[in-house]
Scaffold this active site. Structure first.
Site, PDB file in Angstrom:
ATOM      1  N   GLU A 205       0.814  -1.225   0.000  1.00  0.00           N
ATOM      2  CA  GLU A 205       0.000   0.000   0.000  1.00  0.00           C
ATOM      3  C   GLU A 205       0.846   1.273   0.000  1.00  0.00           C
ATOM      4  O   GLU A 205       0.437   2.286   0.554  1.00  0.00           O
ATOM      5  CB  GLU A 205      -1.019   0.009   1.156  1.00  0.00           C
ATOM      6  CG  GLU A 205      -2.089  -1.055   0.995  1.00  0.00           C
ATOM      7  CD  GLU A 205      -3.300  -0.877   1.899  1.00  0.00           C
ATOM      8  OE1 GLU A 205      -3.445   0.201   2.518  1.00  0.00           O
ATOM      9  OE2 GLU A 205      -4.118  -1.820   1.978  1.00  0.00           O
ATOM     10  N   HIS A 481      -2.140  -1.430  10.394  1.00  0.00           N
ATOM     11  CA  HIS A 481      -1.579  -2.779  10.538  1.00  0.00           C
ATOM     12  C   HIS A 481      -0.452  -2.774  11.561  1.00  0.00           C
ATOM     13  O   HIS A 481       0.153  -1.738  11.838  1.00  0.00           O
ATOM     14  CB  HIS A 481      -1.003  -3.276   9.205  1.00  0.00           C
ATOM     15  CG  HIS A 481      -2.040  -3.677   8.208  1.00  0.00           C
ATOM     16  ND1 HIS A 481      -2.172  -4.968   7.743  1.00  0.00           N
ATOM     17  CD2 HIS A 481      -2.985  -2.954   7.572  1.00  0.00           C
ATOM     18  CE1 HIS A 481      -3.156  -5.015   6.862  1.00  0.00           C
ATOM     19  NE2 HIS A 481      -3.665  -3.807   6.747  1.00  0.00           N
TER      20      HIS A 481
END
Length: 494
Positions: A205, A481
């Site tokens: 990402e 995350h």
């Protein structure tokens, strides 16, 4: 490194693309600024006084809208050209930058490997560096600040006191600096507030080419070799929108790189160049005149697949593409030290929704160190996906606080997703509630806070000895995350 040589047409396309992206940047800023005013994050929605957001809307809506309208002719003219150029260049950018420090570390690592006394370390991290409006869809804001801060925090850990530049005489004590620990005691299942000294960093990402510049600049102070801006652009792959988001940074020379897009995807996968980034590393020459090499693969699988069985098919493609890359790039003199797959798999080993993929053939060929068997993780394994509505809470606002939460069975359930997903939908994942008993206390369940979707897998054909496995809280509040890192030694090094 002939495999990394760029063709004249690709170099020309990249140069023109850089110019076009610069011309489009003001339009990018105005569009993201305008839309972001009306897409508040959970944290902004939870603020008791909403006047700050309202004030921003009143003050900035008109300037951003006017700016976008004025720049629209430039956008209309150059956006199609940008689509053409990204389709003409090769599917990745390669950046190489050396300093005295990185050269010294590389030389010392070569000596340690030759002596059979080197401990490798690899990390996988999803950092959600998307355009501002898309970051806000994951309830993260200020991508400029986050890109720089992520790079700085990683750099600071690589420059930690026991990893400072090496003495000029290259003494045996150098091994302490390169390897982090002179003695190789196992440190598995550890929740750490800092990254170990990394050989390889696999990022997912890192979508925004604009914001990646700050990140890459920071990473280059520790990693001389970086592959970024990875992806194939086409109507049938990503509709010319986002690249793969993959970035691979390495302390060791990169011999070959490739990217292959997946053929199976659904929903928002249609605007992302989802696929597999493949990298071959050169670890030095051997006493028998061969070459020690390693293969590293980085991927990001389908999220919110719902009733579609997309992830198992992408895992099929992952095995196919990785096998092809090794076959195409192997040389007779190569000695493969290790072969590792990293990434955000968007599946865990416990949830009912993921039972099919947990039994995939990939997990027969590759070892997932925190896993005991399909449906059962080791007791110390924790989740890596945070609850988006609580990830900005004061209780998890620093690496130290997030570590305390992650190590507490009850608190962990409040801030990390439970591994009890029955169907992978946005509603089930983003809006899932903490389990509460009749007395209003957190109901502790075995799968609580254990949705582990970030993986580091190693090929069983090239066995490793794992010396440490870490859930790293260093990026608290900067991503949704918890990165994972693995330290290991290789008996196959010649």
């Amino acid at each position: 490194m002939a495999a990394l040589e760029e063709s004249y047409s690709s170099r020309t396309a990249n140069l023109c693309l850089s110019i076009v992206r610069s011309l489009l940047y003001p339009s990018y800023i105005s569009f993201n600024g305008l839309t972001s005013l009306y897409y508040p994050t959970f944290h902004e929605q939870q603020e008791k006084d909403g006047s700050n957001l309202l004030l921003k809307q009143l003050l900035l809506t008109l300037p951003y809208a006017a700016m976008f309208i004025i720049l629209f002719p430039i956008l209309a003219l150059f956006l199609p050209l940008r689509c053409v150029l990204v389709s003409l260049r090769r599917p990745f950018c390669y950046s190489e930058h050396h300093s005295k420090r990185t050269c010294l570390l590389e030389e010392t690592a070569q000596r340690a490997m030759a002596a059979g006394e080197y401990k490798f370390s690899i990390c996988s991290a999803n950092i959600c560096l998307a355009p501002e409006i898309m970051s806000r869809m994951n309830h993260l804001s200020d991508v400029d600040y986050r890109s720089m801060s992520i790079g700085q925090r990683i750099k600071e850990d690589q420059f930690a006191s026991h990893q400072m530049p090496l003495p000029s005489n290259g003494s045996p004590n150098d091994l302490t600096i390169v390897n982090g620990h002179k003695k190789y005691e196992k440190d598995v299942g550890n929740v750490s507030t800092s990254f170990p000294q990394l050989d390889i960093l696999c990022v997912q990402e890192a979508w925004s080419s604009y914001h990646n510049k700050a990140l890459i600049e920071e990473l280059h102070q520790s990693f001389p070799y970086i592959v970024h801006d990875v992806g194939v652009h086409a109507f049938n792959i990503n509709n010319f929108v986002l690249n793969s988001g993959h970035l691979v940074a390495s302390r060791h020379p990169i011999e070959a790189v490739d990217f292959k897009p997946y053929k199976n995807f659904v929903d928002h996968g249609k605007i992302i160049s989802m696929g597999l980034t493949s990298v071959k590393l050169h670890l030095g020459s051997t006493r028998s005149n061969g070459n020690n090499v390693a293969y590293v693969f980085n991927t990001h699988l389908q999220s919110y697949q719902g009733k579609h069985e997309i992830i198992p098919r992408q895992l099929d493609e992952l095995l196919e593409y990785s096998g092809m890359f090794i076959k195409q790039n192997s040389q007779p003199e190569d000695n493969i030290a290790f072969c590792i797959v990293c990434g955000d798999f968007n599946m865990d080993n416990l949830s009912p929704a993921d039972q099919i993929q947990t039994r995939h053939r990939l997990f027969e060929l590759f070892e997932d160190f925190p896993r005991l068997k399909p449906g059962l993780d080791k007791p110390w394994a924790i989740g890596t996906e945070m609850r988006q509505d609580r990830m900005m809470d004061g209780a998890v606002s620093t690496p130290e606080l997030l570590k305390q939460v992650a190590e507490n069975e009850a608190l962990r359930q409040c801030y990390l997703l439970d591994a009890d997903i029955t169907e992978q939908t946005k509603e089930n994942l983003v809006y899932s509630q903490v389990k509460i008993d009749d007395q209003g206390n957190v109901k502790i369940v075995p799968e609580g806070g254990r949705r582990r979707i970030d993986y580091i897998l190693f090929d069983k054909e090239f066995p490793l000895e794992v010396k440490g496995y870490h859930f790293v809280t260093r990026l608290a509040t900067l991503t949704d995350h918890i990165p994972v890192a693995m330290e290991f030694t290789c008996s196959s090094l010649l």
